[in-house]
Write an enzyme that holds these catalytic residues in place. Structure first.
Site: not given
Length: 481
Positions: A144, A77
């Site tokens: 994350e 991400d």
């Protein structure tokens, strides 16, 4: 020049392809599909767990079959931040990456080098028939940036390796062996409004063009916090001129220093000139305070019409007092590691959400007890102001192991390649390593990467030359483990 023409071409080709795949935090479906398709197209063994993490496996090259298995880890991400004047949909649009001298950046948005470059290097290695290494497990985690969700929920049996190389660091020539733990604190005020007073002139005041940055790595760089600036100005306007606030908002992400904020505020018409003078005086003062770190700071205001409601005086008092009083920035420096921020907190965002005003903050510390101490300070500041306060589960820090065999090999490799000794340090940011260590306590871990600056902001950029050094270091290290 195009990205795919840069060196090392194998890495930049993968990175350029990733810029075309939307991957906001918590919305990684398209990049997960992309990774699985990549594995299928190239005949690579892969596995996906329930939360969306993907691991790919590559056998040892001939002669390296007896070497221990190495895990290469990056997160899929990216932080989605853009300048307010840029039209961009992070769920649909490709990042507009450009070569700018010695750097690659995006046009008006975050670039996604955090951690797209770690992903790209891992994918390039999976396709590299000349690289020499033991068995590889390449792990791509989800979410994350907004909660370490992938690392928290890593599926059973995903990893078997002895060594883990995290590819999510942003300072070439530095090897990280520890990181801070963190927790989020969210305060919620019930939205209480009343009719806007008559005979008031209303304005929209904007704080913009701040540098912003990563709320861990950049918290000690003296940058302004837009939420703090707008709250201080509103409190001064209230105390001096009887101002009434209709709306105050700023920031977006819990892990980014906020760059922009605004307030809609009214003052008695007879105080209009005094308000304009106050804004100008305040602007001059804060520009002087941040003359070095915020060269482009801009505070503007203009009149607005049609304002029908304001916060009640009680809520306005409580909200502004809390925003001005809550701690922000560096709380303590480490006494053990020179130059390392030990404890900090970030006033990340203020948002009107339905019938509530939601204030999000983030606390970090490499000392677990201090993490909770600063969390409690933030909690109490909002609680005495009448807000409901909640905390995330938080995540653990990663305690350094300076005697690690993996660290020894990593330093040895860098010295052999470049003739200098890299810095070995801890970082005041959250890495997933602490969570991996909880699940796999036998792991030895290091983290390194190329130079990326301005992360979590539209100023994010990656230094081209350091990508090649990063690539050479990674490949050489794998031959030494």
């Amino acid at each position: 020049m195009l990205l795919k023409d840069l060196q090392p071409q194998a890495v930049w080709e993968q990175f350029e392809a990733l810029t075309r795949v939307p991957r906001p935090s918590k919305k990684e479906e398209r990049v997960i599909e992309y990774l699985i398709d990549f594995a299928r197209r190239h005949g690579i063994e892969w596995q996906r767990d329930a939360i969306g993490n993907v691991v790919m496996r590559k056998p040892a090259t001939e002669g390296y079959e007896s070497r221990p298995t190495v895990i290469l880890q990056s997160h899929m991400d990216m932080v989605c931040e853009k300048n307010s004047d840029v039209e961009f949909d992070f769920e649909r649009d490709a990042i507009r990456a450009v070569v700018d001298g010695d750097w690659v950046r995006a046009e008006g948005t975050t670039l996604g080098a955090d951690d797209g470059i770690g992903m790209a290097a891992s994918m390039a290695l999976l396709l590299d028939d000349e690289a020499q290494h033991g068995a590889l497990e390449v792990l791509f985690t989800v979410d994350e940036e907004t909660g370490l969700t992938g690392a928290f929920n890593l599926g059973e049996g995903m990893l078997t390796g002895k060594y883990l190389i995290n590819l999510d660091s942003e300072d070439e020539g530095e090897i990280f062996i520890g990181c801070a733990g963190g927790v989020d604190t969210v305060a919620t005020f019930a939205l209480e409004q009343e009719a806007a007073p008559a005979e008031y002139s209303f304005y929209r005041v904007n704080v913009k063009d701040l540098v912003g940055g990563h709320s861990g790595d950049d918290i000690n760089k003296g940058r302004a916090n837009s939420n703090k600036l707008i709250a201080r100005l509103m409190l001064s306007a209230q105390e001096q001129l009887g101002a009434r606030v209709s709306r105050i908002e700023g920031g977006n992400l819990r892990n980014a220093i906020p760059r922009e904020a605004y307030a809609v505020v009214g003052v008695p018409k007879e105080n209009a000139a005094a308000f304009e003078a106050l804004v100008q005086s305040y602007t001059n003062n804060v520009k002087a305070m941040f003359t070095t770190t915020e060269p482009d700071m801009n505070i503007t205001f203009g009149s607005v019409e049609g304002i029908t409601s304001v916060l009640t005086q009680d809520l306005q008092n409580r909200l502004l007092t809390a925003l001005v009083s809550v701690p922000n920035g560096v709380i303590a420096m480490s006494q053990a590691v020179e130059g390392l921020v030990e404890t900090s907190t970030n006033l990340a965002s203020v948002k009107f959400v339905g019938e509530q005003i939601v204030v999000t903050t983030s606390q970090r510390s490499s000392v677990e007890s201090d993490k909770h101490a600063v969390k409690d300070s933030v909690h109490n500041c909002f609680a005495v102001s009448g807000a409901a306060v909640e905390h995330s589960d938080g995540y653990p820090g990663w305690e350094p192991n300076p005697d690690s065999e993996l660290l020894k090999r990593t330093v040895e490799s860098y010295e052999a390649l470049f003739g200098v000794t890299p810095k070995v340090r801890a970082v005041h940011a959250g890495l997933e390593c602490g969570l991996f260590l909880e699940k796999y306590p036998h792991l030895e871990m290091v983290s390194f990467g190329p130079t990326v600056t301005g992360v979590h902001s539209p100023d994010e950029r990656i230094n081209i030359a350091t990508v090649e050094k990063f690539w050479l270091h990674l490949k050489d290290l794998l031959t030494r483990i």
